[in-house]
Design a protein around this motif. Structure first.
Motif, short mmCIF file in Angstrom:
data_model
loop_
_atom_site.label_atom_id
_atom_site.label_comp_id
_atom_site.label_asym_id
_atom_site.label_seq_id
_atom_site.Cartn_x
_atom_site.Cartn_y
_atom_site.Cartn_z
N ILE A 71 2.11 5.16 -10.98
CA ILE A 71 2.24 4.14 -9.93
C ILE A 71 1.44 4.63 -8.73
CG2 ILE A 71 3.82 2.70 -8.60
CD1 ILE A 71 6.02 3.77 -10.62
N ASN A 72 0.15 4.33 -8.74
CA ASN A 72 -0.72 4.80 -7.66
C ASN A 72 -0.67 3.83 -6.48
OD1 ASN A 72 -2.28 2.62 -8.47
ND2 ASN A 72 -3.89 3.87 -9.40
N GLY A 73 -1.53 4.04 -5.50
CA GLY A 73 -1.51 3.19 -4.32
C GLY A 73 -1.82 1.74 -4.61
N VAL A 74 -2.75 1.50 -5.53
CA VAL A 74 -3.11 0.13 -5.89
C VAL A 74 -1.91 -0.60 -6.48
CG1 VAL A 74 -4.55 -1.30 -7.39
CG2 VAL A 74 -5.55 0.66 -6.19
N ILE A 133 -8.69 8.39 -1.98
CA ILE A 133 -9.98 8.51 -2.66
C ILE A 133 -10.91 9.46 -1.90
CG2 ILE A 133 -12.04 7.23 -3.36
CD1 ILE A 133 -10.16 4.79 -3.76
N LYS A 134 -10.98 9.27 -0.58
CA LYS A 134 -11.89 10.07 0.24
C LYS A 134 -11.57 11.55 0.13
CE LYS A 134 -11.16 10.63 4.62
NZ LYS A 134 -10.99 10.42 6.08
N ASN A 135 -10.30 11.90 0.11
CA ASN A 135 -9.89 13.30 0.11
C ASN A 135 -9.62 13.86 -1.29
OD1 ASN A 135 -9.59 14.04 3.09
ND2 ASN A 135 -8.40 12.15 2.99
N ASN A 136 -9.83 13.01 -2.32
CA ASN A 136 -9.63 13.44 -3.70
C ASN A 136 -8.23 14.02 -3.92
OD1 ASN A 136 -10.38 13.78 -6.40
ND2 ASN A 136 -11.10 15.87 -6.04
N VAL A 137 -7.23 13.32 -3.39
CA VAL A 137 -5.83 13.70 -3.60
C VAL A 137 -5.10 12.54 -4.27
CG1 VAL A 137 -5.75 15.37 -1.73
CG2 VAL A 137 -5.20 12.97 -1.26
N LYS A 138 -3.95 12.84 -4.83
CA LYS A 138 -3.17 11.83 -5.54
C LYS A 138 -2.17 11.18 -4.58
CE LYS A 138 -5.25 13.45 -9.15
NZ LYS A 138 -6.49 12.77 -9.60
N LEU A 139 -2.01 9.87 -4.76
CA LEU A 139 -1.03 9.09 -4.01
C LEU A 139 -0.17 8.32 -5.01
CD1 LEU A 139 0.15 7.77 -1.42
CD2 LEU A 139 -1.70 6.08 -1.58
N SER A 140 1.13 8.56 -4.96
CA SER A 140 2.06 7.85 -5.83
C SER A 140 3.11 7.15 -4.96
CB SER A 140 2.76 8.84 -6.79
OG SER A 140 3.71 8.17 -7.59
N ASP A 162 -4.25 -0.44 2.57
CA ASP A 162 -5.64 -0.21 2.16
C ASP A 162 -6.17 1.12 2.71
OD1 ASP A 162 -5.77 -2.53 0.69
OD2 ASP A 162 -6.64 -3.72 2.32
N LYS A 163 -5.78 1.46 3.93
CA LYS A 163 -6.19 2.74 4.51
C LYS A 163 -5.63 3.92 3.70
CE LYS A 163 -6.72 1.34 9.37
NZ LYS A 163 -6.14 1.46 10.75
N MET A 164 -4.41 3.80 3.23
CA MET A 164 -3.81 4.86 2.41
C MET A 164 -4.58 5.04 1.11
SD MET A 164 0.23 3.99 3.01
CE MET A 164 0.86 5.23 1.86
N ILE A 165 -4.90 3.94 0.45
CA ILE A 165 -5.63 4.01 -0.81
C ILE A 165 -7.00 4.64 -0.59
CG2 ILE A 165 -6.68 2.62 -2.64
CD1 ILE A 165 -4.32 0.59 -2.13
N ALA A 166 -7.69 4.20 0.46
CA ALA A 166 -9.03 4.75 0.77
C ALA A 166 -8.95 6.22 1.13
CB ALA A 166 -9.65 3.96 1.92
N HIS A 198 5.62 5.38 7.15
CA HIS A 198 5.12 5.85 5.85
C HIS A 198 3.60 6.02 5.84
CE1 HIS A 198 8.80 4.44 3.28
NE2 HIS A 198 9.08 5.44 4.10
N SER A 199 2.89 5.02 6.30
CA SER A 199 1.43 5.07 6.19
C SER A 199 0.85 6.13 7.11
CB SER A 199 0.83 3.70 6.50
OG SER A 199 1.17 3.28 7.81
N GLU A 200 1.30 6.20 8.34
CA GLU A 200 0.79 7.18 9.30
C GLU A 200 0.97 8.60 8.80
OE1 GLU A 200 1.99 8.89 13.74
OE2 GLU A 200 2.62 6.89 13.15
N ILE A 201 2.16 8.91 8.30
CA ILE A 201 2.45 10.27 7.84
C ILE A 201 1.69 10.57 6.55
CG2 ILE A 201 4.26 11.81 6.98
CD1 ILE A 201 6.19 10.36 8.90
N SER A 202 1.65 9.62 5.64
CA SER A 202 0.94 9.83 4.37
C SER A 202 -0.54 10.09 4.60
CB SER A 202 1.12 8.61 3.46
OG SER A 202 2.47 8.45 3.09
N ILE A 203 -1.14 9.31 5.49
CA ILE A 203 -2.57 9.49 5.79
C ILE A 203 -2.81 10.85 6.43
CG2 ILE A 203 -4.41 8.67 7.32
CD1 ILE A 203 -3.42 5.80 6.68
#
Length: 364
Positions: A323-326, A121-128, A114-118, A86-91
């Motif tokens: 329901i964001n990354g946090v 933010i860095k790319n200004n995209v939404k993560l749910s 934490d890498k996913m959340i960051a 999940h994390s590798e593909i999402s990032i």
């Protein structure tokens, strides 16, 4: 109104709910492509989508998600692969400037979450993160009661997931029950109810203590687990999760107890109010129970459609998804703390800065 261009990566067991959610938001969503390493799975899901949305073009199918992202113009990807990816593909998707809905758990380590959340933010995209049961009507009503302080001082809550997952389930997909790609009943089956429990009891965890083991299933991770959580506000959460219930799924329940109120929610997907009692007596309990008795056909419930709708609105209005990354990290962190507690035999005090399921594979 713009229709957002969706792609699905991972076309296994849960992906049909993503198909339905896109189709049920078809005024604003269109599935344009799917990817699975087993191409026939992607083809089957594409056909399912066409039956629901026959006026749309046939979605393209791929076996390599990186090739798909290079060739297609995509607004939003849903990630429904094995949990360990999940994390590798999402990032990777977010680094391409693509918004992501990620199935639970968002990651199998604190560092990756934490890498996913960051990255979002860095790319200004939404993560749910797909904790869709938060959208259940009964859960929303309970949440409002919590926010309105109708319970007074909340003392404790319990989350019970009493299900059956036999060896046919695990043999169907060899990644299930492994430490590197999944975890056990706590991480896979119980995480939704753990998310609801922590959401209702205050979210901020002080400490976690757990006992778990592998009793019946021939898997690496646990098929039964129990967790006790002490929250910083003083309340106590108790979790019981089993994949060993004979002979089939029994129930999933969430109970919240306070000085001025008691609520019990059950049903196949924590979607049915069984008890609703408050000191203020504002409602007719029988009517509340009658009005909140959804009857979904599976444990996945009805929430995916609302979660996808919320994500579309978040992109359109440039706001955080419900329901964001946090938020998605909270239940996952509790479970990782439970695994760490199993290793040490001791309570784990928060914050837990670094732990992963892979550390369990070295000991079990």
């Amino acid at each position: 109104m713009k229709r957002y261009r969706f792609a699905i990566i991972g076309c296994g067991r849960i992906s049909y709910k993503h198909i339905q959610a896109i189709a049920e938001n078809s005024e604003e969503a269109q599935l344009i492509c799917l990817c699975d390493v087993i191409l026939s799975k992607a083809i089957n899901r594409a056909n399912e989508y066409l039956k629901l949305c026959p006026m749309d073009k046939e979605p393209k199918v791929y076996s390599d998600y990186k090739e798909m992202l290079d060739k297609e113009k995509i607004d939003l990807v849903t990630v429904a692969t094995e949990s360990g990816y999940h994390s590798e593909i999402s990032i990777y998707c977010m680094n391409k400037g693509i918004n992501v809905i990620c199935e639970k758990p968002m990651a199998l380590s604190i560092v990756d979450a934490d890498k996913m959340i960051a990255c979002s933010i860095k790319n200004n995209v939404k993560l749910s993160i797909s904790h869709q049961n938060r959208f259940n009507a009964a859960i929303q009503l309970l949440r409002k009661a919590v926010e309105d302080n109708r319970f007074g001082k909340i003392i404790n809550g319990t989350a019970r997931i009493l299900w059956n997952r036999d060896m046919d389930y695990y043999n169907e997909a060899k990644w299930r029950g492994t430490w590197d790609l999944d975890g056990g009943v706590l991480m896979n089956q119980c995480i939704h109810n753990i998310d609801l429990l922590q959401w209702m009891l205050g979210g901020e965890v002080d400490s976690v203590y757990s006992q778990s083991d592998t009793f019946l299933r021939k898997i690496e991770a646990e098929d039964f687990g129990a967790i006790m959580i002490r929250f910083k506000n003083g309340s106590i959460g108790i979790i019981e999760g089993s994949a060993c219930i004979y002979p089939k799924n029994l129930k999933e329940t969430l109970d919240i107890f306070g000085e001025k109120g008691t609520v019990s929610i059950g049903g196949i997907a924590v979607n049915k109010i069984d008890t609703w009692k408050f000191e203020d007596g504002e409602e007719d309990e029988e009517q509340i129970i009658k009005d909140n008795a959804e009857n979904p056909d599976t444990v996945y419930g009805f929430g995916h459609t609302l979660l996808f709708k919320d994500m579309i609105e978040a992109i359109r209005a440039d706001k955080e998804p419900y329901i964001n990354g946090v938020e998605g990290k909270k239940a996952m962190s509790i479970i990782l703390a439970a695994y760490k507690s199993r290793l040490t035999g001791m309570p784990v005090v928060f914050p837990i800065d670094e732990f992963s399921t892979s550390k369990m594979s070295k000991n079990y």
